[in-house]
Design a protein around this motif. Structure first.
Motif: not given
Length: 59
Positions: A8-30
């Motif tokens: 039931q996860a739409t592509p938009a939902m998967r994109q949003a979850q992935a984007q949130a995870a990417i942002r969380a990882l990239t704001t950590r620095g190294r």
């Protein structure tokens, strides 16, 4: 965070979850090697969801 694999996860939902995870990882620095692998997995998930959304839109 694990990628959404439910039907039931739409592509938009998967994109949003992935984007949130990417942002969380990239704001950590190294990133550690494990975090870099996790980031790569989330980037692949985002691209897969984007392609799926584009395919549906173009069809």
């Amino acid at each position: 965070m694990a990628p959404i694999n439910q039907p039931q996860a739409t592509p938009a939902m998967r994109q949003a979850q992935a984007q949130a995870a990417i942002r969380a990882l990239t704001t950590r620095g190294r990133l550690t090697p494990e975090q870099r692998l996790e980031l790569a997995r989330w980037q692949r998930e985002w691209i897969a969801a984007w392609r799926e959304a584009e395919y549906v839109t173009a069809a």
